[in-house]
Motif scaffolding. Structure first.
Motif, PDB file in Angstrom:
ATOM      1  N   THR A  49      -1.443  -3.333  -7.785  1.00  0.00           N
ATOM      2  CA  THR A  49      -1.954  -2.142  -7.093  1.00  0.00           C
ATOM      3  C   THR A  49      -0.763  -1.282  -6.704  1.00  0.00           C
ATOM      4  OG1 THR A  49      -3.893  -3.301  -6.223  1.00  0.00           O
ATOM      5  CG2 THR A  49      -3.233  -1.265  -5.117  1.00  0.00           C
ATOM      6  N   VAL A  50      -0.711  -0.066  -7.235  1.00  0.00           N
ATOM      7  CA  VAL A  50       0.423   0.826  -6.990  1.00  0.00           C
ATOM      8  C   VAL A  50      -0.088   2.182  -6.524  1.00  0.00           C
ATOM      9  CG1 VAL A  50       2.423   1.983  -7.996  1.00  0.00           C
ATOM     10  CG2 VAL A  50       1.803  -0.314  -8.769  1.00  0.00           C
ATOM     11  N   ILE A  51       0.438   2.662  -5.393  1.00  0.00           N
ATOM     12  CA  ILE A  51       0.146   4.011  -4.910  1.00  0.00           C
ATOM     13  C   ILE A  51       1.439   4.801  -5.035  1.00  0.00           C
ATOM     14  CG2 ILE A  51      -0.656   5.424  -2.988  1.00  0.00           C
ATOM     15  CD1 ILE A  51      -2.052   2.950  -1.870  1.00  0.00           C
ATOM     16  N   THR A  52       1.412   5.886  -5.792  1.00  0.00           N
ATOM     17  CA  THR A  52       2.636   6.629  -6.068  1.00  0.00           C
ATOM     18  C   THR A  52       2.362   8.125  -6.119  1.00  0.00           C
ATOM     19  OG1 THR A  52       4.502   6.834  -7.599  1.00  0.00           O
ATOM     20  CG2 THR A  52       2.338   6.475  -8.570  1.00  0.00           C
ATOM     21  N   SER A  53       3.408   8.902  -5.963  1.00  0.00           N
ATOM     22  CA  SER A  53       3.281  10.352  -6.052  1.00  0.00           C
ATOM     23  C   SER A  53       4.618  10.937  -6.438  1.00  0.00           C
ATOM     24  CB  SER A  53       2.795  10.931  -4.720  1.00  0.00           C
ATOM     25  OG  SER A  53       2.487  12.299  -4.864  1.00  0.00           O
ATOM     26  N   SER A  54       4.647  12.267  -6.640  1.00  0.00           N
ATOM     27  CA  SER A  54       5.879  12.873  -7.155  1.00  0.00           C
ATOM     28  C   SER A  54       6.266  14.157  -6.425  1.00  0.00           C
ATOM     29  CB  SER A  54       5.730  13.164  -8.654  1.00  0.00           C
ATOM     30  OG  SER A  54       4.638  14.037  -8.875  1.00  0.00           O
TER      31      SER A  54
END
Length: 235
Positions: A211-216
């Motif tokens: 489970t990965v929560i990411t943004s840029s």
């Protein structure tokens, strides 16, 4: 008494900052102004919590008070840093200046509190949890199978497709008891924000790398560092 005066000055600063928004002339100025307004509201919230904790019931430790006051002071500095990042320092300076007295009052409160601060609670690696984590919460954190209130799944097999949608739903609950959100395996590209009134939220994933929560978001994209956080809290 210092915290009370700081709170009164902070409330006045929020009124000034709210009205100052009409001076925004571009997206960068608006981004920094929006951040500062949120940050100053957070400062007021943390000063309120400190006053309540140090009130007649004395339901917080000196360490708690120092932590909240430090956060309140950091908020004001974060406003200034954001203006530097987006090169709008001249625009935001009147807002930052309006909080100078607040910063000084909080700094003085921290200085006094440091003289009252006792030995910080600690825990060893073998204990795994600090002593303020209850036995029930320790069992919950160590449980292999947790019964969730809501499930997030990218494939549509849960209650929501995004983590933010589940958090928003949790914020609408009437009873603010512990609320568990299980996030199934997947990469969730989003910036999640949790209101500080949406308390006792527990996010549980399928495991490391699953489970990965990411943004840029980044400064080069027109966001301040404060607003680029993948996960953040706001007032």
């Amino acid at each position: 008494m210092l915290v009370q005066v700081a709170l009164e000055r902070a409330l006045s600063a929020i009124t000034y900052t709210s009205q100052y928004g009409q001076n925004c002339q571009n997206d960068k100025e608006k981004a920094v102004w929006t951040d500062c307004l949120k940050l100053f509201h957070n400062t007021v919230s943390q000063l309120n919590v400190t006053l309540e904790g140090l009130g007649t019931k004395l339901n917080c430790s000196n360490f708690d008070a120092q932590t909240w006051l430090s956060a309140a002071l950091t908020n004001i500095e974060t406003c200034r840093v954001g203006s530097l990042e987006l090169n709008v320092t001249n625009f935001i300076m009147p807002i930052y200046t309006s909080n100078n007295n607040v910063s000084e009052l909080i700094s003085n409160s921290l200085a006094i509190g440091s003289q009252l601060l006792g030995t910080e609670e600690s825990y060893t690696e073998s204990e795994k949890f600090p002593n303020w984590v209850s036995k029930h919460d320790r069992r919950l954190l160590q449980a292999a199978n947790i019964r969730a209130n809501l499930v997030v799944a990218k494939d549509g097999s849960g209650n929501f497709l995004t983590v933010q949608a589940a958090l928003d739903a949790a914020a609408r609950r009437r009873v603010k008891s512990k609320f568990i959100i299980y996030v199934k395996k997947g990469v969730y590209t989003e910036n999640i924000q949790v209101s500080n009134t949406n308390s006792k939220i527990m996010l549980v994933g399928a495991g490391i790398r699953y489970t990965v929560i990411t943004s840029s978001r980044s400064v080069s994209g027109g966001y301040t560092t404060y607003n680029s956080a993948t996960a953040g809290m706001y007032t």
